[in-house]
Write an enzyme that holds these catalytic residues in place. Structure first.
Site, PDB file in Angstrom:
ATOM      1  N   LYS A   1      -5.258  33.014 -55.628  1.00 49.56           N
ATOM      2  CA  LYS A   1      -5.256  31.599 -55.220  1.00 49.56           C
ATOM      3  C   LYS A   1      -4.227  30.877 -56.062  1.00 49.56           C
ATOM      4  O   LYS A   1      -3.924  31.304 -57.182  1.00 49.56           O
ATOM      5  CB  LYS A   1      -6.639  30.982 -55.457  1.00 49.56           C
ATOM      6  CG  LYS A   1      -6.895  29.709 -54.680  1.00 49.56           C
ATOM      7  CD  LYS A   1      -7.320  29.986 -53.243  1.00 49.56           C
ATOM      8  CE  LYS A   1      -7.456  28.716 -52.448  1.00 49.56           C
ATOM      9  NZ  LYS A   1      -8.071  28.954 -51.127  1.00 49.56           N
TER      10      LYS A   1
ATOM     11  N   ASP B   1      -4.350  25.689 -47.865  1.00 55.40           N
ATOM     12  CA  ASP B   1      -5.694  25.277 -48.286  1.00 55.40           C
ATOM     13  C   ASP B   1      -5.637  23.746 -48.264  1.00 55.40           C
ATOM     14  O   ASP B   1      -4.764  23.168 -47.583  1.00 55.40           O
ATOM     15  CB  ASP B   1      -6.032  25.830 -49.685  1.00 55.40           C
ATOM     16  CG  ASP B   1      -7.506  25.632 -50.066  1.00 55.40           C
ATOM     17  OD1 ASP B   1      -8.352  26.397 -49.605  1.00 55.40           O
ATOM     18  OD2 ASP B   1      -7.818  24.688 -50.825  1.00 55.40           O
TER      19      ASP B   1
HETATM   20  P1  NDP Z   1      -7.284  19.844 -45.498  1.00 53.25           P
HETATM   21  O1  NDP Z   1      -6.416  19.347 -46.574  1.00 53.25           O
HETATM   22  O2  NDP Z   1      -6.709  20.092 -44.148  1.00 53.25           O
HETATM   23  O3  NDP Z   1      -8.526  18.868 -45.313  1.00 53.25           O
HETATM   24  C1  NDP Z   1      -9.415  18.603 -46.358  1.00 53.25           C
HETATM   25  C2  NDP Z   1     -10.354  17.513 -45.894  1.00 53.25           C
HETATM   26  O4  NDP Z   1     -11.377  17.335 -46.864  1.00 53.25           O
HETATM   27  C3  NDP Z   1      -9.652  16.173 -45.765  1.00 53.25           C
HETATM   28  O5  NDP Z   1     -10.297  15.431 -44.763  1.00 53.25           O
HETATM   29  C4  NDP Z   1      -9.857  15.576 -47.145  1.00 53.25           C
HETATM   30  O6  NDP Z   1      -9.787  14.155 -47.178  1.00 53.25           O
HETATM   31  C5  NDP Z   1     -11.265  16.033 -47.449  1.00 53.25           C
HETATM   32  N1  NDP Z   1     -11.435  16.108 -48.895  1.00 53.25           N
HETATM   33  C6  NDP Z   1     -10.712  16.831 -49.782  1.00 53.25           C
HETATM   34  N2  NDP Z   1     -11.138  16.606 -51.038  1.00 53.25           N
HETATM   35  C7  NDP Z   1     -12.130  15.716 -50.929  1.00 53.25           C
HETATM   36  C8  NDP Z   1     -12.974  15.100 -51.865  1.00 53.25           C
HETATM   37  N3  NDP Z   1     -12.857  15.344 -53.179  1.00 53.25           N
HETATM   38  N4  NDP Z   1     -13.911  14.231 -51.395  1.00 53.25           N
HETATM   39  C9  NDP Z   1     -14.023  13.980 -50.062  1.00 53.25           C
HETATM   40  N5  NDP Z   1     -13.232  14.538 -49.135  1.00 53.25           N
HETATM   41  C10 NDP Z   1     -12.318  15.397 -49.561  1.00 53.25           C
HETATM   42  O7  NDP Z   1      -7.959  21.179 -46.070  1.00 53.25           O
HETATM   43  P2  NDP Z   1      -8.707  22.333 -45.279  1.00 53.25           P
HETATM   44  O8  NDP Z   1      -9.395  21.799 -44.087  1.00 53.25           O
HETATM   45  O9  NDP Z   1      -7.754  23.459 -45.133  1.00 53.25           O
HETATM   46  O10 NDP Z   1      -9.779  22.802 -46.381  1.00 53.25           O
HETATM   47  C11 NDP Z   1     -11.102  22.276 -46.450  1.00 53.25           C
HETATM   48  C12 NDP Z   1     -11.997  23.253 -47.196  1.00 53.25           C
HETATM   49  O11 NDP Z   1     -12.011  24.512 -46.516  1.00 53.25           O
HETATM   50  C13 NDP Z   1     -11.577  23.554 -48.638  1.00 53.25           C
HETATM   51  O12 NDP Z   1     -12.742  23.774 -49.410  1.00 53.25           O
HETATM   52  C14 NDP Z   1     -10.822  24.876 -48.487  1.00 53.25           C
HETATM   53  O13 NDP Z   1     -10.822  25.615 -49.690  1.00 53.25           O
HETATM   54  C15 NDP Z   1     -11.676  25.549 -47.425  1.00 53.25           C
HETATM   55  N6  NDP Z   1     -11.022  26.634 -46.697  1.00 53.25           N
HETATM   56  C16 NDP Z   1      -9.865  26.426 -46.002  1.00 53.25           C
HETATM   57  C17 NDP Z   1      -9.287  27.456 -45.299  1.00 53.25           C
HETATM   58  C18 NDP Z   1      -8.108  27.258 -44.435  1.00 53.25           C
HETATM   59  O14 NDP Z   1      -7.754  28.187 -43.691  1.00 53.25           O
HETATM   60  N7  NDP Z   1      -7.459  26.108 -44.426  1.00 53.25           N
HETATM   61  C19 NDP Z   1      -9.849  28.824 -45.360  1.00 53.25           C
HETATM   62  C20 NDP Z   1     -11.110  28.915 -46.049  1.00 53.25           C
HETATM   63  C21 NDP Z   1     -11.642  27.860 -46.707  1.00 53.25           C
HETATM   64  P3  NDP Z   1      -8.436  13.435 -47.674  1.00 53.25           P
HETATM   65  O15 NDP Z   1      -7.478  13.583 -46.528  1.00 53.25           O
HETATM   66  O16 NDP Z   1      -8.833  12.041 -47.946  1.00 53.25           O
HETATM   67  O17 NDP Z   1      -7.994  14.175 -48.919  1.00 53.25           O
END
Ligand code: NDP
Length: 451
Positions: A125, A165
């Protein structure tokens, strides 16, 4: 003291400032206790202590120039945790909260998740404390180029293959791939999550969200239930959340929440495909805030609240929860409220979104609880399929990739269920996922001797 307790104590003592890493190690290690009896050879070779130590940790300076001509500096990370069963593989996170402990927790989880996919991928990572939010495309490009200027020497299609991510989507992958191609003078599958035009795979953008819903559907089926007519709460509004909504809609459920780090929206009529199109444009093109959804569709909007706070405070009834935002977003209090409000199933699209107290509450109340390393493995699994297509220099159809993804999610579910039963923990997906993922990696490590 047991081997397991020793390892946990040593991790805490060696790196006292890495609470998320401690949490991930504790969660995995505690469930591995029975393997120490069944596999004395793992104890003898000290696999348990070796597996919590990354193979290699890289930290580097990332200097870049903003639109006003100021020189800015961020910190870059790549933790190459374990490559026993395949090249290192895992995403890059760009978010202001990123630090070494968070990257280590994510890299550690990735080892077991990647093992569960059945594909040959090790765990790693990386990322940076750079936050793309509020930056221009030019600034994001210059940052990604500066980041790649150091990262390129540590990665490669047979060495370590990063992906997206939080904060790293198609735009960022494009800038990093383009720069790698330029300075290496080679067009290889060094990153996944690429656009279709330059080696990406169909269904990769959808894969984590779809996979999470496929996994939840498998869990529900063990109780002869499905998504039809179910009320579903989803957190986040990024890549994982967006495609989880799409798949829930396809399976006949109704999604009523989304959130970002500023607000939660609650739409009791449901986020239908048309409204989802608005979210995709808002988040992926306009890069706006989720509160704009409430203005557009006259939904309720709660500023400064997580989806789980809103459900607890408003006493909203839901059947299924899919946390898809970030780590530790569901605390014990909110987990208790979910149970009280009728939640029967939690499948984690995010990594470690439930605190240890929350997990305990779900398990004690017989909630179908699918931990992230199993439920969100569809993303990296499809990245593995992207790597296969890149090596073959072929592109598979949407149907082929989606059906392989679906099969992989079913096989991960089966492995969790069967392993949990084998170890006398029927219905415990945490134990099932951890032991199934660990055993394969441990056997490979054993085969190599001490390296
Ligand atoms: P994105 O950046 O596309 O989206 C993240 C979302 O979560 C945004 O809406 C963001 O809001 C919100 N968010 C992030 N941090 C916080 C916080 N501290 N409090 C509240 N909201 C928050 O990321 P992903 O959708 O790719 O990832 C989301 C999760 O899924 C993570 O845990 C990641 O590790 C996990 N994941 C992702 C994979 C992938 O293929 N993308 C694979 C496996 C797991 P804002 O825009 O305001 O920051």
């Amino acid at each position: 003291m047991s081997v397991i307790k020793d390892v946990i104590a040593k991790v805490k003592q060696t790196d006292p400032d890495q609470p998320e890493f401690h949490q991930a190690v504790e969660e995995v290690m505690e469930t591995l206790e029975p393997t120490t009896k069944r596999h004395p050879e793992f104890v003898k070779a000290n696999i348990y202590e070796r597996i919590v130590e990354p193979e290699r940790t890289i930290m580097f300076r990332v200097p870049w120039v903003d639109d006003k001509g100021n020189v800015r500096v961020n910190r870059g990370f790549r933790v190459q945790f374990n490559n026993a069963i395949g090249p290192f593989k895992g995403g890059l996170r760009f978010h202001s909260s990123v630090n070494l402990g968070i990257i280590k927790f994510l890299g550690f989880e990735q080892i077991f998740k990647n093992s569960l996919t059945t594909l040959p991928m090790g765990g790693s990572k990386g990322g940076s404390d750079f936050d793309p939010k509020g930056k221009s495309d030019g600034e994001v490009m210059r940052f990604c180029q500066a980041f790649t200027r150091e990262l390129f020497r540590h990665i490669g299609p047979e060495t370590d293959v990063p992906a997206g991510d939080i904060g790293v989507g198609g735009r960022e992958i494009g800038y990093m791939f383009g720069y790698y191609k330029k300075i290496r003078n080679e067009h290889t599958g060094v990153l996944t999550g690429k656009a279709l035009e330059y080696g990406g795979s169909l269904v990769r953008p959808e894969a984590t969200g779809y996979g999470c819903v496929y996994f939840a559907a498998e869990m529900l089926a063990t109780r002869k239930l499905d998504f039809k007519g179910k009320i579903v709460a989803i957190s986040g509004s990024g890549n994982v959340a967006q495609y989880a909504v799409e798949k829930v809609n396809q399976l006949g459920g109704k999604v009523i929440t989304l959130c970002d780090s500023n607000a939660t929206i609650m739409d009791e009529k449901g986020i239908d495909p048309k409204k989802l199109d608005f979210v995709l444009d808002l988040k992926n093109v306009k890069r706006g805030r989720i509160s704009e959804y409430a203005d557009k569709f006259k939904a309720a909007c709660y500023e400064g609240k997580s989806a789980w706070d809103v459900i607890r405070e408003q006493g909203i009834k839901i059947d299924i929860a899919l946390p898809c935002a970030t780590q530790n977003e569901i605390n014990g209090k909110n987990a208790a409220a979910l149970v009280k409000n009728g939640c029967i199933c939690v499948a984690e699209g995010a990594n470690m979104p439930s605190s240890p107290e929350a997990v305990k509450i779900f398990q004690e109340n017989n909630v179908l609880y699918g931990p992230g390393k199993a439920a969100n493995a569809g993303g990296v699994a499809t990245s593995g399929l992207e790597m296969s297509q890149n090596s073959q220099k072929l592109s598979w159809t949407r149907e082929e990739v989606d059906s392989r993804l679906h099969l992989i999610m079913k096989s991960i579910h089966k492995a969790c269920v069967e392993t949990a039963e084998e170890y006398g923990r029927k219905g415990d997906y945490v134990t099932g996922a951890n032991i199934a993922g660990f055993t394969k990696v441990a056997k490979a490590m054993l085969a190599y001797g001490i390296v």
